[in-house]
Scaffold this motif. Structure first.
Motif, PDB file in Angstrom:
ATOM      1  N   PRO A   1       0.789  -1.238   0.000  1.00  0.00           N
ATOM      2  CA  PRO A   1       0.000   0.000   0.000  1.00  0.00           C
ATOM      3  C   PRO A   1       0.820   1.286   0.000  1.00  0.00           C
ATOM      4  CG  PRO A   1       0.070  -0.945   2.198  1.00  0.00           C
ATOM      5  CD  PRO A   1       0.764  -1.918   1.301  1.00  0.00           C
ATOM      6  N   ARG A   2       2.076   1.228  -0.366  1.00  0.00           N
ATOM      7  CA  ARG A   2       2.860   2.468  -0.349  1.00  0.00           C
ATOM      8  C   ARG A   2       2.334   3.497  -1.338  1.00  0.00           C
ATOM      9  NH1 ARG A   2       8.720   0.414  -1.549  1.00  0.00           N
ATOM     10  NH2 ARG A   2       7.451  -0.845  -2.944  1.00  0.00           N
ATOM     11  N   SER A   3       1.875   3.047  -2.494  1.00  0.00           N
ATOM     12  CA  SER A   3       1.337   3.969  -3.495  1.00  0.00           C
ATOM     13  C   SER A   3      -0.174   3.840  -3.614  1.00  0.00           C
ATOM     14  CB  SER A   3       1.989   3.726  -4.866  1.00  0.00           C
ATOM     15  OG  SER A   3       3.337   4.133  -4.860  1.00  0.00           O
ATOM     16  N   VAL A   4      -0.676   2.615  -3.733  1.00  0.00           N
ATOM     17  CA  VAL A   4      -2.115   2.416  -3.812  1.00  0.00           C
ATOM     18  C   VAL A   4      -2.761   2.863  -2.505  1.00  0.00           C
ATOM     19  CG1 VAL A   4      -3.936   0.673  -3.918  1.00  0.00           C
ATOM     20  CG2 VAL A   4      -2.013   0.576  -5.508  1.00  0.00           C
ATOM     21  N   GLY A   5      -3.782   3.692  -2.629  1.00  0.00           N
ATOM     22  CA  GLY A   5      -4.445   4.243  -1.463  1.00  0.00           C
ATOM     23  C   GLY A   5      -3.934   5.606  -1.060  1.00  0.00           C
ATOM     24  N   ALA A   6      -2.825   6.026  -1.657  1.00  0.00           N
ATOM     25  CA  ALA A   6      -2.265   7.336  -1.327  1.00  0.00           C
ATOM     26  C   ALA A   6      -2.974   8.429  -2.125  1.00  0.00           C
ATOM     27  CB  ALA A   6      -0.769   7.372  -1.627  1.00  0.00           C
ATOM     28  N   PRO A   7      -3.208   9.598  -1.515  1.00  0.00           N
ATOM     29  CA  PRO A   7      -3.907  10.693  -2.213  1.00  0.00           C
ATOM     30  C   PRO A   7      -2.982  11.469  -3.142  1.00  0.00           C
ATOM     31  CG  PRO A   7      -3.395  11.349   0.017  1.00  0.00           C
ATOM     32  CD  PRO A   7      -2.920   9.926  -0.108  1.00  0.00           C
ATOM     33  N   ARG A   8      -2.598  10.849  -4.230  1.00  0.00           N
ATOM     34  CA  ARG A   8      -1.684  11.482  -5.182  1.00  0.00           C
ATOM     35  C   ARG A   8      -2.467  12.409  -6.108  1.00  0.00           C
ATOM     36  NH1 ARG A   8       1.494   8.988 -10.288  1.00  0.00           N
ATOM     37  NH2 ARG A   8       3.289  10.379 -10.294  1.00  0.00           N
ATOM     38  N   ARG A   9      -1.993  13.620  -6.265  1.00  0.00           N
ATOM     39  CA  ARG A   9      -2.668  14.581  -7.138  1.00  0.00           C
ATOM     40  C   ARG A   9      -2.412  14.245  -8.601  1.00  0.00           C
ATOM     41  NH1 ARG A   9      -5.244  18.386  -4.607  1.00  0.00           N
ATOM     42  NH2 ARG A   9      -4.737  18.883  -2.452  1.00  0.00           N
ATOM     43  N   ARG A  10      -3.319  14.701  -9.450  1.00  0.00           N
ATOM     44  CA  ARG A  10      -3.249  14.370 -10.874  1.00  0.00           C
ATOM     45  C   ARG A  10      -1.923  14.832 -11.480  1.00  0.00           C
ATOM     46  NH1 ARG A  10      -8.255  13.377 -13.427  1.00  0.00           N
ATOM     47  NH2 ARG A  10     -10.005  13.488 -11.995  1.00  0.00           N
ATOM     48  N   VAL A  11      -1.243  13.908 -12.128  1.00  0.00           N
ATOM     49  CA  VAL A  11       0.051  14.260 -12.696  1.00  0.00           C
ATOM     50  C   VAL A  11      -0.102  15.164 -13.917  1.00  0.00           C
ATOM     51  CG1 VAL A  11       1.125  12.159 -11.837  1.00  0.00           C
ATOM     52  CG2 VAL A  11       0.090  12.161 -14.108  1.00  0.00           C
ATOM     53  N   GLU A  12      -1.251  15.082 -14.608  1.00  0.00           N
ATOM     54  CA  GLU A  12      -1.449  15.913 -15.793  1.00  0.00           C
ATOM     55  C   GLU A  12      -2.114  17.237 -15.458  1.00  0.00           C
ATOM     56  OE1 GLU A  12      -5.538  14.088 -15.526  1.00  0.00           O
ATOM     57  OE2 GLU A  12      -3.503  13.742 -14.810  1.00  0.00           O
TER      58      GLU A  12
ATOM     59  N   PRO B   1       0.280   4.435 -12.634  1.00  0.00           N
ATOM     60  CA  PRO B   1       1.627   4.344 -12.058  1.00  0.00           C
ATOM     61  C   PRO B   1       1.622   3.932 -10.584  1.00  0.00           C
ATOM     62  CG  PRO B   1       1.438   6.308 -13.417  1.00  0.00           C
ATOM     63  CD  PRO B   1       0.065   5.741 -13.280  1.00  0.00           C
ATOM     64  N   GLN B   2       0.593   4.324  -9.833  1.00  0.00           N
ATOM     65  CA  GLN B   2       0.504   3.889  -8.444  1.00  0.00           C
ATOM     66  C   GLN B   2       0.391   2.374  -8.356  1.00  0.00           C
ATOM     67  OE1 GLN B   2      -2.698   7.130  -7.513  1.00  0.00           O
ATOM     68  NE2 GLN B   2      -1.785   6.606  -5.554  1.00  0.00           N
ATOM     69  N   ILE B   3      -0.469   1.800  -9.203  1.00  0.00           N
ATOM     70  CA  ILE B   3      -0.627   0.344  -9.219  1.00  0.00           C
ATOM     71  C   ILE B   3       0.676  -0.330  -9.652  1.00  0.00           C
ATOM     72  CG2 ILE B   3      -1.851  -1.562 -10.335  1.00  0.00           C
ATOM     73  CD1 ILE B   3      -4.281   0.345 -10.569  1.00  0.00           C
ATOM     74  N   ALA B   4       1.309   0.209 -10.681  1.00  0.00           N
ATOM     75  CA  ALA B   4       2.545  -0.388 -11.194  1.00  0.00           C
ATOM     76  C   ALA B   4       3.679  -0.303 -10.182  1.00  0.00           C
ATOM     77  CB  ALA B   4       2.955   0.307 -12.495  1.00  0.00           C
ATOM     78  N   ALA B   5       3.784   0.829  -9.494  1.00  0.00           N
ATOM     79  CA  ALA B   5       4.861   0.998  -8.509  1.00  0.00           C
ATOM     80  C   ALA B   5       4.760  -0.040  -7.404  1.00  0.00           C
ATOM     81  CB  ALA B   5       4.809   2.409  -7.927  1.00  0.00           C
ATOM     82  N   ASP B   6       3.557  -0.278  -6.902  1.00  0.00           N
ATOM     83  CA  ASP B   6       3.399  -1.269  -5.846  1.00  0.00           C
ATOM     84  C   ASP B   6       3.609  -2.681  -6.370  1.00  0.00           C
ATOM     85  OD1 ASP B   6       2.909   0.723  -4.084  1.00  0.00           O
ATOM     86  OD2 ASP B   6       0.803   0.266  -3.757  1.00  0.00           O
ATOM     87  N   ALA B   7       3.122  -2.950  -7.578  1.00  0.00           N
ATOM     88  CA  ALA B   7       3.263  -4.288  -8.138  1.00  0.00           C
ATOM     89  C   ALA B   7       4.727  -4.638  -8.401  1.00  0.00           C
ATOM     90  CB  ALA B   7       2.461  -4.401  -9.427  1.00  0.00           C
ATOM     91  N   LEU B   8       5.523  -3.634  -8.774  1.00  0.00           N
ATOM     92  CA  LEU B   8       6.950  -3.849  -9.030  1.00  0.00           C
ATOM     93  C   LEU B   8       7.814  -3.581  -7.803  1.00  0.00           C
ATOM     94  CD1 LEU B   8       7.064  -2.175 -12.550  1.00  0.00           C
ATOM     95  CD2 LEU B   8       7.587  -4.587 -12.087  1.00  0.00           C
ATOM     96  N   ALA B   9       7.177  -3.036  -6.740  1.00  0.00           N
ATOM     97  CA  ALA B   9       7.888  -2.720  -5.497  1.00  0.00           C
ATOM     98  C   ALA B   9       9.023  -1.732  -5.744  1.00  0.00           C
ATOM     99  CB  ALA B   9       8.396  -3.993  -4.824  1.00  0.00           C
ATOM    100  N   VAL B  10       8.690  -0.638  -6.445  1.00  0.00           N
ATOM    101  CA  VAL B  10       9.676   0.409  -6.710  1.00  0.00           C
ATOM    102  C   VAL B  10       9.027   1.760  -6.421  1.00  0.00           C
ATOM    103  CG1 VAL B  10      10.854  -0.948  -8.473  1.00  0.00           C
ATOM    104  CG2 VAL B  10       9.017   0.611  -9.144  1.00  0.00           C
ATOM    105  N   PRO B  11       9.823   2.811  -6.238  1.00  0.00           N
ATOM    106  CA  PRO B  11       9.244   4.152  -6.081  1.00  0.00           C
ATOM    107  C   PRO B  11       8.481   4.557  -7.334  1.00  0.00           C
ATOM    108  CG  PRO B  11      11.532   4.106  -5.374  1.00  0.00           C
ATOM    109  CD  PRO B  11      11.282   2.802  -6.054  1.00  0.00           C
TER     110      PRO B  11
END
Length: 706
Positions: free
Chosen positions: A7-18, A479-489
């Motif tokens: 859950p480091r990225s998934v569930g985090a309130p990340r603002r829209r990158v675009e 990217p949040q899903i991918a970061a957690d799935a790959l375990a990278v920042p």
């Protein structure tokens, strides 16, 4: 089942990158992509609902300086294969509906193209037509299938339910035509290459399009134009809203490509006006819903009967599956659903946010409120008494069904306990005040498999798939899903979406994007780590497909919600205001609270707009929409929207895929009009069964007395 992602990225309130690109005007939408020496298209449209073109005189238009082409059925390129009749434009002199494209003028600038179009003289022989919808079912037929289900279904013994009933509701509910009006109008740029090479690997056609995913265009357009799928290049990095209206290629796309094919090598640009969009880009069709509920003395349902009558275009059939939820939402032992369709000489309809559930749940949830009042029960209590343990229609267990939690937590957050059970008791000056609620549901949609490619390059993981961001936040959450799935920042993820040439992916529709795309990303990440480990070499890559887990068909799978609304009704003017609304949702794992809340309150905003204002009026004498602009087709403005809030239940549904997420794009609008209508009844004692809830309907009821 354990959650598979960190859950480091998934569930985090990340603002829209675009976000910075959009607010600065540097995110290119379809019409804004740079083009060298573009030409500009203006369409010729049919002024009658049905007929045949007898004569065309384009000489005056062709003589105008700057005009490059006048295209009609007399000179347009022939289309090849295709089963969508609405796309086969300029192939004959026949006219199927008012506003249909019957030609186009292309010029060096947009002003000249529009001026020249007025100079084209077209003589038309009108034919008899029928554009009047008959809600009583006159001239209708029962379709074989609607939304994949039979047009007529019966479960249980309705006769026995009727005989045993103590309480009954037997009413008709209706809504008008609604038209899509996204912030970005339908637009595109098309360029047909001059290269006459027979090499099948070379691109022949490029379109910069406003769509909800490249896959439908890849499927529909190559057969129409006699090219291979890999000879079509589609670019659509940003789309300014779709709501279903940009899910499939529409006639304006074909029109622009035909012009580009005649002007080989020169890009052709076309941005539709709002009035043109009302004629050819689809709409939510109107419908008439007949609901009959029978219940015992305690309010427990014995039978549900839901009949739907709706118009469809002769050119292309489309019917909303409005009775779908009535079959499986409440624990009624007997149920009957029936559809009737009426073929008219009108423009084809299409998907619009919450197709089927939006219209059907307005009818069902208004009827449930009427039943609660007849039984003397709180509307939430009535619904709790009718909660099913398994799907009443299929008998399958629910994958997850946290609707009861939505009722309880939503009621507590909204202040439902302040509701007065007797209508018309709260008053502030000229304003009557009431509270209403309604349930919401939207099913799991699995139309197409999704694949994802992950490649390691330059120290970053390139995540590539043909997904689309139509304003829903895909650029941010994938990217949040991918970061957690790959375990990278997350800064090591480079996402590529919004163009052809990537792995095939589900369109942004049916509230299925996130769990379809996210599932493919997770499975590709798992395969990547298995094959390449934590220290991949440059260029290492994998491709993997995603989809629901094996056995998902053994479950009834839906997202759920409950809407709570406060309505204020002016006793003098009949004006309705909605100062506050809250939605409580059970929509699986929430990937990003910021983008999710945006989708939820966006759905509520659209629902308020439909409930109070939106109505397309078709003139039966000529077959066209008379209020085809923002002066006549009213959409809620900022001043019309009060305090909106959204909360959700913490849940994880593994049967939707490894993300545990459900759909949220549609659930926010489903049930909103019913909640508002029920609040109006609580405020006034007046029951409105036809959308929109305009002042005239309240005043004409005679129930308002200052």
């Amino acid at each position: 089942m354990n959650r598979p992602n960190d859950p480091r990225s998934v569930g985090a309130p990340r603002r829209r990158v675009e976000g910075p690109l959009k607010v600065s005007g540097t995110a290119p939408y379809a019409y804004e992509h740079p083009a060298v020496n573009p030409a500009y298209l203006w369409p010729l449209t049919a002024p009658v609902a049905r007929g045949e073109i007898a004569e065309i005189d384009s000489s005056e238009a062709e003589a105008l300086p700057g005009v490059l082409l006048v295209m009609t059925h007399l000179n347009a390129p022939r289309l090849w294969l295709g089963n969508d009749a609405s796309l086969k434009i300029l192939q004959s002199p026949e006219i199927a509906h008012h506003g249909q494209f019957i030609g186009a003028v292309v010029a060096a600038d947009a002003t000249t193209a529009r001026q020249a179009a007025d100079l084209v003289r077209i003589t038309i022989t009108p034919a008899p037509f029928e554009a009047t919808f008959h809600p009583d079912g006159t001239g209708s037929t029962v379709p074989r299938k609607v939304g994949g289900s039979p047009g007529e279904m019966t479960r249980g013994d309705l006769g026995a339910a009727e005989a045993a009933a103590v309480h009954r509701v037997d009413q008709h509910y209706a809504h008008p035509i609604h038209h899509h009006n996204p912030l970005e109008p339908h637009a595109l740029i098309a360029q047909w290459r001059e290269d006459r090479s027979l090499d099948p690997r070379k691109c022949r056609l490029t379109i910069w399009d406003a769509n909800q995913g490249v896959l439908p265009s890849q499927a529909y357009l190559p057969p129409l134009f006699g090219i291979l799928p890999n000879q079509l290049r589609i670019i659509a990095p940003y789309t300014g809203g779709g709501f279903g209206g940009k899910g499939l290629p529409l006639p304006h796309v074909v029109l622009t490509i035909l012009a580009a094919k005649m002007l080989r090598g020169r890009p052709v640009k076309y941005a539709m006006t709002r009035r043109q969009m009302f004629a050819t880009t689809g709409h939510r069709p109107e419908s008439a819903n007949h609901i009959r509920l029978t219940a015992d003395e305690d309010g427990r349902l014995l039978g549900i009967k839901h009949e739907v009558t709706a118009p469809t275009a002769r050119l292309k059939t489309y019917i909303d599956a409005s009775a779908g939820s009535s079959k499986s939402f409440y624990a009624a032992p007997a149920c009957r659903t029936l559809y009737r369709s009426q073929a008219l000489d009108i423009a084809p309809a299409t998907f619009m946010r919450g197709p089927g559930e939006f219209t059907g749940m307005f009818a069902l949830e208004t009827a449930m409120d009427e039943l609660a009042h007849a039984c003397g029960l709180d509307p939430i209590e009535l619904r709790l008494r009718n909660e099913p343990e398994t799907d009443p229609q299929s008998g399958k267990p629910f994958s997850t069904r946290n609707l009861t939690a939505c009722y309880h937590e939503g009621a507590a957050a909204f202040g439902w306990s302040a509701r007065n059970a007797i209508p018309g008791q709260r008053r502030e000056g000229e304003w009557l005040i009431g509270l209403g609620m309604a349930a919401a549901v939207f099913p799991h949609v699995y139309m197409l498999p999704t694949r994802c490619r992950i490649r390691f390059k330059g120290g970053r993981y390139q995540v590539q798939l043909g997904a689309s961001d139509i304003g829903t936040g895909a650029w941010t959450i994938l990217p949040q899903i991918a970061a957690d799935a790959l375990a990278v920042p997350i800064d090591q993820i480079a996402l590529e979406i919004g163009r052809s040439g990537l792995s095939l992916a589900m369109v942004a529709g049916g509230s299925a994007g996130t769990y379809s795309w996210g599932g493919a990303i997770i499975r590709a990440a798992e395969r990547f780590r298995t094959k390449h480990g934590d220290t991949p070499s440059e260029g290492a890559q994998v491709v993997a497909g995603g989809g629901p887990p094996k056995g998902y068909k053994n479950y009834s799978m839906h997202a759920y919600g409950a809407h709570f609304a406060e309505a204020r009704v002016n006793m003098v003017t009949g004006e309705v205001r909605v100062p506050r609304m809250l939605g409580a949702y059970a929509a699986g794992q929430i990937i990003n609270p910021i983008t999710a809340r945006s989708q939820m309150i966006g759905g509520m905003t659209m629902g308020i707009s439909a409930a109070l204002f939106e109505e397309s009026v078709l003139d039966p004498r000529f077959g066209h929409v008379v209020n085809a602009d923002f002066a006549g087709y009213h959409i809620a403005s900022h001043a019309d929207i009060g305090k909106l809030d959204a909360i959700w239940i913490d849940e994880f549904d593994p049967w939707f895929g490894p993300t545990g997420a459900k759909g949220i794009g549609e659930i926010g609008i489903v049930g909103v009009p019913a909640a508002i209508g029920n609040a109006i009844f609580n405020a006034t004692g007046i029951r409105l069964r036809d959308m929109p809830f305009t002042p005239d309907k309240l005043l004409m009821s005679g129930g308002l007395s200052p």
